[in-house]
Design a protein around this motif. Structure first.
Motif, PDB file in Angstrom:
ATOM      1  N   ILE A 123       0.833  -1.201   0.000  1.00  0.00           N
ATOM      2  CA  ILE A 123       0.000   0.000   0.000  1.00  0.00           C
ATOM      3  C   ILE A 123       0.868   1.251   0.000  1.00  0.00           C
ATOM      4  CG2 ILE A 123      -1.678   1.306   1.364  1.00  0.00           C
ATOM      5  CD1 ILE A 123      -2.518  -1.614   2.351  1.00  0.00           C
ATOM      6  N   GLU A 124       0.535   2.120  -0.926  1.00  0.00           N
ATOM      7  CA  GLU A 124       1.360   3.318  -1.069  1.00  0.00           C
ATOM      8  C   GLU A 124       0.858   4.423  -0.160  1.00  0.00           C
ATOM      9  OE1 GLU A 124       2.009   4.405  -5.113  1.00  0.00           O
ATOM     10  OE2 GLU A 124       2.654   6.425  -4.560  1.00  0.00           O
ATOM     11  N   GLY A 125       1.788   5.125   0.449  1.00  0.00           N
ATOM     12  CA  GLY A 125       1.437   6.281   1.263  1.00  0.00           C
ATOM     13  C   GLY A 125       2.563   7.284   1.130  1.00  0.00           C
ATOM     14  N   ASN A 126       2.379   8.489   1.711  1.00  0.00           N
ATOM     15  CA  ASN A 126       3.465   9.457   1.537  1.00  0.00           C
ATOM     16  C   ASN A 126       4.739   9.033   2.265  1.00  0.00           C
ATOM     17  OD1 ASN A 126       2.347   9.802   3.970  1.00  0.00           O
ATOM     18  ND2 ASN A 126       1.582  11.901   3.599  1.00  0.00           N
ATOM     19  N   ASN A 127       4.621   8.032   3.141  1.00  0.00           N
ATOM     20  CA  ASN A 127       5.795   7.539   3.865  1.00  0.00           C
ATOM     21  C   ASN A 127       6.688   6.648   3.004  1.00  0.00           C
ATOM     22  OD1 ASN A 127       3.639   5.595   3.883  1.00  0.00           O
ATOM     23  ND2 ASN A 127       4.799   4.430   5.395  1.00  0.00           N
ATOM     24  N   ASN A 128       6.125   6.086   1.934  1.00  0.00           N
ATOM     25  CA  ASN A 128       6.921   5.118   1.169  1.00  0.00           C
ATOM     26  C   ASN A 128       6.881   5.348  -0.343  1.00  0.00           C
ATOM     27  OD1 ASN A 128       4.443   4.108   0.214  1.00  0.00           O
ATOM     28  ND2 ASN A 128       4.319   2.592   1.846  1.00  0.00           N
ATOM     29  N   GLN A 129       6.270   6.497  -0.736  1.00  0.00           N
ATOM     30  CA  GLN A 129       6.048   6.767  -2.154  1.00  0.00           C
ATOM     31  C   GLN A 129       7.321   6.680  -3.001  1.00  0.00           C
ATOM     32  OE1 GLN A 129       4.098  10.504  -2.170  1.00  0.00           O
ATOM     33  NE2 GLN A 129       2.257   9.596  -3.062  1.00  0.00           N
ATOM     34  N   PHE A 130       8.336   7.359  -2.497  1.00  0.00           N
ATOM     35  CA  PHE A 130       9.565   7.463  -3.267  1.00  0.00           C
ATOM     36  C   PHE A 130      10.233   6.092  -3.388  1.00  0.00           C
ATOM     37  CE2 PHE A 130      14.032   9.288  -3.635  1.00  0.00           C
ATOM     38  CZ  PHE A 130      13.870   9.553  -4.990  1.00  0.00           C
ATOM     39  N   ASP A 275      14.379   6.042   1.539  1.00  0.00           N
ATOM     40  CA  ASP A 275      13.940   5.622   2.869  1.00  0.00           C
ATOM     41  C   ASP A 275      12.440   5.376   2.925  1.00  0.00           C
ATOM     42  OD1 ASP A 275      13.215   8.268   2.641  1.00  0.00           O
ATOM     43  OD2 ASP A 275      13.413   8.642   4.781  1.00  0.00           O
ATOM     44  N   ILE A 276      12.054   4.569   3.903  1.00  0.00           N
ATOM     45  CA  ILE A 276      10.637   4.377   4.217  1.00  0.00           C
ATOM     46  C   ILE A 276      10.430   4.901   5.640  1.00  0.00           C
ATOM     47  CG2 ILE A 276       8.748   2.734   4.468  1.00  0.00           C
ATOM     48  CD1 ILE A 276       9.971   0.914   2.549  1.00  0.00           C
ATOM     49  N   GLN A 277       9.483   5.788   5.776  1.00  0.00           N
ATOM     50  CA  GLN A 277       9.190   6.385   7.089  1.00  0.00           C
ATOM     51  C   GLN A 277       8.024   5.642   7.741  1.00  0.00           C
ATOM     52  OE1 GLN A 277      10.703   8.982   8.642  1.00  0.00           O
ATOM     53  NE2 GLN A 277      12.234   8.993   7.019  1.00  0.00           N
ATOM     54  N   PRO A 278       7.833   5.824   9.053  1.00  0.00           N
ATOM     55  CA  PRO A 278       6.640   5.226   9.665  1.00  0.00           C
ATOM     56  C   PRO A 278       5.374   5.784   9.005  1.00  0.00           C
ATOM     57  CG  PRO A 278       8.163   5.981  11.352  1.00  0.00           C
ATOM     58  CD  PRO A 278       8.695   6.482  10.036  1.00  0.00           C
TER      59      PRO A 278
END
Ligand code: ADP
Ligand code: MG
Length: 453
Positions: A123-130, A275-278
């Motif tokens: 699932i994509e979110g602004n924490n892992n988009q990049f 990076d992946i953020q919380p």
């Protein structure tokens, strides 16, 4: 349980699902994904493992847990026996003397990828988009210099392994001729050690250097392993120069890793690090809804909201809480309601649920109660009273917070997860035998936690 009705495959699938929820992902992937169930009798479940080294490790570290899971969660009171796979090196020795039924081997060995970890289920979110975008790009066109190596880094349980396997799965499907090799850095290390022991380093090199795409999970475990790093460096260079894609994951930015040789670090930094953020609240809700659906569960929004509010930092926690609720509901034959969810969340998070208790809080409290300094508790010192206090603190972190071993290790001066496991077991065993330890643990636990209201 009536064993005639259940096959070894089903039984092992059931056990694996439960184990997956209770172990750090890298440990699960390293030690449980490669196991094949072979047979079940009235008394035994027979598992095939890839090598002698693997056998020794799983036998000493996980047999108790597997048997306990089978017995308590699946009502299967079985002993676990192992057999080493015929292509695992040391011939087809049956270590345990158990009757083993031969199985046909697959002709083409599929890469060790978790099939559930795909881009679709990520699932994509602004924490892992990049990170996701970079992953997709690599999966579509491996070997682009700007993305090589791709390093995905971030905290525990945030989806690094998932994303890396998604790349592997996509490639395996769209370009089946490419040889994708995927493993954890622990497995790489383990393969290397066992190659040395068996004088098979040439085979080892050949295997890894034949990869078109090499995926290595959790490279922080290469820290301080000089010889393995050396091996990895050569493998890396050879693949890199041949334009092969390399994807690595790590629990922090490669530049911040200590105990890695500079030349290896500069290699890691030469491509792209993402990076992946919380996840934020919205992403957590989306993930919960998705995971619930995958498990055939429809949860009312208030329950989802409650879970997303309290479980913040770790997607694995969100997932295992759902599984716990499901298990509880089917065991007790009760509908899922708020009370059950509260209990499950509390079980997962302990007092953290009420007051955001952290590992640092536990270290601080244990230091105070044992007259030690906090910095000594996380230092390398092996003085006896200090070791005891440290082990008690580690045990409490595991018991109260349920923090993965690896993460606890990081808070205690970068200790290895096996050291953390050893500390937990030691305190558990000692508190059974020694009233002093029992009292200390009990008192600290009471101070640190209080019942949910
Ligand atoms: P890490 O390797 O960063 O510790 P994992 O990749 O093992 O974390 O993820 C932990 C669990 O959370 C896995 O079961 C994974 O499928 C799930 N997960 C993580 N991120 C996502 C996401 N963005 N969408 C769906 N599931 C996710
Ligand atoms: Mg991982």
């Amino acid at each position: 349980m009536d064993n005639i009705l259940i096959t070894h495959d089903k039984l092992w699938d059931g056990a694996k699902e439960i184990l997956r929820g209770s172990l750090p992902g890298h440990a699960f992937n390293t030690w449980f994904e490669p196991i094949n169930p072979i047979a079940v009798t009235d008394e035994e479940l027979i598992l095939e493992v890839p090598s002698q080294f693997f056998f020794e490790w799983i036998e000493t570290h996980y047999t108790g847990l597997i048997e306990k899971t089978l017995c308590e969660k699946l009502q299967a009171n079985l002993r676990v026996k192992y057999t080493v796979s015929p292509d695992g090196g040391s011939a087809s020795t049956d270590i345990t003397g158990a009757p083993v039924i031969a199985r046909p081997r697959p002709t083409h060995e599929p890469p060790q990828l978790n099939k559930r970890y795909t881009f679709t289920s990520f699932i994509e979110g602004n924490n892992n988009q990049f990170a996701r975008a970079a992953g997709t790009s690599v999966a579509e066109e491996p070997g682009q210099p700007n993305y090589n190596p791709l390093v995905i880094y971030g905290g525990v349980g945030l989806g690094k392994t998932h994303l890396m396997h998604a790349i592997g799965n996509h490639l395996h499907q769209t370009k089946p001729d490419l040889r994708v090799i995927c493993c954890t850095s622990e497995k790489f290390t383990m393969d290397f050690i066992s190659a040395i022991q068996k004088s098979k380093t040439v085979e080892f090199s050949r295997k890894y250097r034949s990869a078109h795409v090499l995926l290595i999970d959790d490279i922080q475990f290469f820290q301080n392993k000089e010889q393995t790093q050396e091996q990895f460096f050569h493998t890396f260079n050879e693949l890199y120069q041949a334009g092969r894609q390399i994807v690595l994951t790590a629990d922090r930015y490669p530049g911040e890793m200590s105990g890695l040789q500079d030349r290896l670090l500069s290699r890691f930094k030469s491509g792209l690090a993402v990076d992946i953020q919380p996840p934020d609240f919205e992403v957590r809700v989306a993930i919960l809804l998705e995971k619930a659906e995958q498990n055939g569960l429809s949860l009312p929004y208030e329950i989802v909201e409650f879970m997303a509010t309290h479980i913040k930092n770790n997607i694995r926690e969100l997932e295992s809480t759902i599984i716990r609720i499901l298990a509880h509901s089917s065991l007790t034959n009760r509908e899922i309601d708020m009370a059950m969810v509260k209990q499950a969340v509390k079980d997962r998070l302990g007092k953290q649920f009420m007051s955001e208790l952290t590992i640092e809080d536990i270290i601080g409290r244990v230091a105070e109660a044992t007259n030690n300094r906090e910095e000594d508790l996380v230092s390398a010192s092996r003085k006896k009273p200090l070791v005891e206090a440290r082990q008690v603190a580690i045990f409490l972190c595991r018991e109260i917070l349920g923090t993965p071993l690896v993460e606890i290790g990081l808070h205690f001066g970068g200790r290895d997860h096996t050291t953390i496991l050893h500390a937990c077991r030691n305190i558990k065993a000692r508190s059974k035998k020694e009233p002093r330890i029992r009292q200390l643990v009990k008192k600290l636990r009471q101070e640190l936690t209080f019942p949910l209201t």
